[in-house]
Design an enzyme around this catalytic site. Structure first.
Site, PDB file in Angstrom:
ATOM      1  N   SER A  21      35.939   2.476 -30.283  1.00  0.00           N
ATOM      2  CA  SER A  21      35.023   1.584 -31.017  1.00  0.00           C
ATOM      3  C   SER A  21      34.021   0.905 -30.092  1.00  0.00           C
ATOM      4  CB  SER A  21      35.826   0.526 -31.771  1.00  0.00           C
ATOM      5  OG  SER A  21      36.579  -0.252 -30.861  1.00  0.00           O
ATOM      6  N   LYS A  43      42.619   1.634 -30.319  1.00  0.00           N
ATOM      7  CA  LYS A  43      43.791   0.921 -29.815  1.00  0.00           C
ATOM      8  C   LYS A  43      43.378  -0.542 -29.633  1.00  0.00           C
ATOM      9  CE  LYS A  43      43.317   1.844 -24.839  1.00  0.00           C
ATOM     10  NZ  LYS A  43      44.014   2.327 -23.643  1.00  0.00           N
ATOM     11  N   TYR A  53      31.472  -5.766 -22.818  1.00  0.00           N
ATOM     12  CA  TYR A  53      31.354  -6.601 -21.621  1.00  0.00           C
ATOM     13  C   TYR A  53      30.200  -6.194 -20.710  1.00  0.00           C
ATOM     14  CZ  TYR A  53      35.781  -8.355 -23.182  1.00  0.00           C
ATOM     15  OH  TYR A  53      36.748  -8.931 -23.951  1.00  0.00           O
ATOM     16  N   GLU A 121      16.257  -2.813 -11.607  1.00  0.00           N
ATOM     17  CA  GLU A 121      17.575  -2.640 -10.976  1.00  0.00           C
ATOM     18  C   GLU A 121      17.506  -1.508  -9.964  1.00  0.00           C
ATOM     19  OE1 GLU A 121      20.745  -2.341 -13.853  1.00  0.00           O
ATOM     20  OE2 GLU A 121      20.385  -4.359 -14.588  1.00  0.00           O
ATOM     21  N   HIS A 238      31.256   0.291  -8.508  1.00  0.00           N
ATOM     22  CA  HIS A 238      30.195  -0.715  -8.577  1.00  0.00           C
ATOM     23  C   HIS A 238      30.221  -1.502  -7.276  1.00  0.00           C
ATOM     24  CE1 HIS A 238      27.709  -4.064  -9.871  1.00  0.00           C
ATOM     25  NE2 HIS A 238      27.353  -3.341 -10.919  1.00  0.00           N
ATOM     26  N   HIS A 345      34.181   1.689 -11.492  1.00  0.00           N
ATOM     27  CA  HIS A 345      33.341   1.168 -12.565  1.00  0.00           C
ATOM     28  C   HIS A 345      33.081   2.181 -13.676  1.00  0.00           C
ATOM     29  CE1 HIS A 345      30.292  -1.406 -14.314  1.00  0.00           C
ATOM     30  NE2 HIS A 345      29.332  -0.521 -14.119  1.00  0.00           N
ATOM     31  N   GLU A 369      31.154   7.505 -22.349  1.00  0.00           N
ATOM     32  CA  GLU A 369      31.755   7.732 -21.022  1.00  0.00           C
ATOM     33  C   GLU A 369      32.841   8.807 -21.023  1.00  0.00           C
ATOM     34  OE1 GLU A 369      32.884   4.162 -18.958  1.00  0.00           O
ATOM     35  OE2 GLU A 369      33.671   5.269 -17.229  1.00  0.00           O
ATOM     36  N   ARG A 380      25.526   7.732 -11.624  1.00  0.00           N
ATOM     37  CA  ARG A 380      24.756   7.239 -12.780  1.00  0.00           C
ATOM     38  C   ARG A 380      23.723   6.193 -12.364  1.00  0.00           C
ATOM     39  NH1 ARG A 380      25.398   2.801 -15.979  1.00  0.00           N
ATOM     40  NH2 ARG A 380      27.519   2.389 -15.254  1.00  0.00           N
TER      41      ARG A 380
HETATM   42  C1  SIN Z   1      25.526  -4.004 -13.967  1.00  0.00           C
HETATM   43  O1  SIN Z   1      25.017  -4.875 -14.668  1.00  0.00           O
HETATM   44  O2  SIN Z   1      25.414  -3.984 -12.756  1.00  0.00           O
HETATM   45  C2  SIN Z   1      26.354  -2.947 -14.619  1.00  0.00           C
HETATM   46  C3  SIN Z   1      25.577  -2.184 -15.601  1.00  0.00           C
HETATM   47  C4  SIN Z   1      25.808  -0.727 -15.424  1.00  0.00           C
HETATM   48  O3  SIN Z   1      26.893  -0.309 -15.059  1.00  0.00           O
HETATM   49  O4  SIN Z   1      24.868   0.047 -15.629  1.00  0.00           O
END
Ligand code: SIN
Length: 540
Positions: A21, A43, A53, A121, A238, A345, A369, A380
């Protein structure tokens, strides 16, 4: 030997089963509900997905200074040219439509002076990341999708139901077997089309930014059912998760560096420019490995993320969730450097899927994912995952909806019985096993791997796998079984790929061996790992 058949009942018959979900599952359900009855099985609670999140945002080429070609080339470049170009094209070209649609449905992305703000980013050549409430983007997108799903009478929910296995015979999926997490009751859910959107695997690592739900269930059940998994060796770490003995590795968005935050080593020095010309804006895999190297050379367990120069008001307003969360752990990020280290991550690999979500099993689709359509290649691009969920969730649903009306196999009853046969068992010390597995993966199959560490990990994983006997029913036990199976697939693929590329770094093969190796690994039950269409000549 004769085995007892577990007592089971038949659940509601749905035209489409959506398992999971998060963003991909919800977007798919909203498409499918126009074509038939949809049952969403999840689940835990529907509010616990990883998507919920997601902080940083969603990348989409909607800024006036941007275009889909630039987004496409950034995606392919960040993925070290391993990404499938057809999938990346679909992502960037359909992304704007999916986001506009979400905005029309009520999603409120942040604006300044009435205009959407686009953040920059790592590895993006333009500012293209939309966000909501500063750092609560996933929450806002899921809020809108859940609300819309609630209003659809053809969508039914099975919360707190753990999917034990897919019902598969002769290469076709006919539904799923689920266990009620509270009562333990087993139900068979028949369906002509099954869409897996169960997310990732972060929990197989001792340090992860993922929620407790990310135990690789979808990949493991598809693997047991005979589906092909692809590129499992590519696990993204990450770079910046909070590192405190008292806290979980809470994610500190890359957007913090996008806004001017910098990384410092133990001596307070900025170091990223020594590892990559783009320094703080380098791709995630390079930043994570640079941190790793810096930690190793200074014998430290973390480095620091410094945003103190951005100003109190700006930080509180731009990163309210991160600000509040760190404060709870006694760190005022407006005044102090934040201890950070890399954490598992995202997995670029998953169930091999085409651009319409089709898998190697008829009737089974995968998106988000859990799937690997190759869009992310070996690494990614930041903030491409929410977009991926929307775009490919929608596409997978459209192709599932065009399946010819399912004719139930005559043998459905005996097929179902096959999946609920065997003595019911429990793991002796499942919690201990889970923790040992997470430590093993962190130490031997983490950010930096070697042939030796992978061989050791594989031997241990095989021992654990064979220890699991009988038919498990408790959610925690089933998760551990799934975690072991997915961990094995990752380890085998990492051992087979004898070079370094993107997120997969082999200390014993540190260089990339050229285009002959730029191919996708495939693994399936009872078959050796392959790198199809590759001539495994030693190059470079
Ligand atoms: C992040 O905000 O650094 C994580 C977002 C993402 O994994 O693309």
């Amino acid at each position: 030997m004769k085995h007892a058949v577990t007592k089971y009942t038949w659940g509601p018959e749905a035209d489409f089963l959506v398992i999971g979900s998060g963003i991909a599952g919800l977007r798919a359900a909203l498409e499918l509900c126009e074509h038939g009855r949809v049952l969403i099985v999840t689940k835990g609670s529907r509010f616990q997905s990883n998507s919920m999140y997601a902080q940083g945002g969603v990348a989409v080429a909607l800024n006036a200074e941007d275009n889909v070609n630039l987004h496409f080339s950034d995606t392919i470049k960040a993925g070290h040219q391993l990404g499938r170009e057809d999938a990346a094209r679909v992502l960037v070209e359909e992304g704007p439509t999916r986001i506009q649609e979400l905005i029309a449905w009520g999603t409120e992305f942040d604006k300044v002076g009435g205009q959407f703000v686009f953040a920059r980013e790592g590895a993006h050549s333009r500012s293209r990341v939309l966000r909501a409430r500063g750092d609560a983007t996933g929450h806002e997108m899921i809020r809108v999708l859940l609300e819309r799903a609630r209003q659809r009478s053809t969508i039914q929910w099975f919360d707190r139901h753990f999917t034990k296995d897919l019902l598969v015979a002769d290469g076709r999926c006919y539904g799923a077997v689920v266990v009620n997490e509270i009562t333990g009751a087993v139900q068979i859910l028949p369906s002509a089309g099954v869409l897996l959107t169960t997310g990732g695997v972060g929990q197989i690592y001792a340090r992860t930014t993922n929620t407790e739900n990310a135990t690789g269930d979808g990949m493991a059940m598809a693997y047991r059912a005979g589906a092909i998994l692809e590129d499992m060796e590519f696990v993204q770490f990450h770079p910046t998760a909070l590192y405190l003995p008292s806290s979980p590795p809470f994610l500190l968005s890359e957007a913090m560096r996008g806004e001017g935050g910098v990384l410092r080593n133990r001596k307070g020095e900025m170091f990223l420019s020594r590892y990559h010309p783009a320094a703080e804006m380098a791709p995630r895999d390079s930043v994570a490995r640079a941190i790793w190297a810096e930690m190793a050379s200074s014998r430290s367990r973390h480095v620091y993320l410094d945003v103190t120069h951005l100003g109190k008001a700006f930080i509180r307003n731009r990163f309210p969730t991160i600000y509040r969360t760190c404060l709870r752990f006694d760190i005022d990020i407006t005044e102090e450097w934040i201890p950070v280290s890399p954490s598992a991550h995202y997995v670029m690999g998953g169930i091999k899927a085409g651009i319409d979500g089709e898998t190697s099993l008829a009737g089974l689709f995968a998106a988000g994912e859990v799937a690997c359509n190759g869009v992310h290649g070996a690494n990614r691009l930041a903030s491409n995952s929410l977009l991926e969920g929307l775009v490919f969730g929608c596409r997978a649903a459209k192709s599932a909806a065009s399946l010819p009306a399912g004719s139930k196999p005559a043998h459905l009853k005996s097929l179902a019985a096959r999946f609920v046969t065997g003595p019911v068992s429990t793991l002796d010390d499942g919690e201990k096993l889970r923790n040992s597995l997470r430590r093993l993966m962190w130490e031997k199959v983490g950010l930096v791997r070697t042939g030796d560490s992978l061989v050791q990990a594989l031997a241990q994983l095989s021992r654990w796998d064979t220890q699991i006997q009988g038919s498990l029913h408790a959610r925690a036990d089933l998760e551990v079984k799934n975690m072991i199976q997915v961990a094995r697939c990752i380890t085998e693929a990492a051992l087979g790929r004898e070079h370094s590329l993107g997120a997969h770094y082999r200390e014993d093969f540190p260089s990339c061996k050229g285009s002959v190796w730029k191919t996708h690994s495939q693994i399936r039950l009872s078959a050796p790992l392959t790198f199809p269409s590759t001539t495994r000549r030693q190059a470079g």
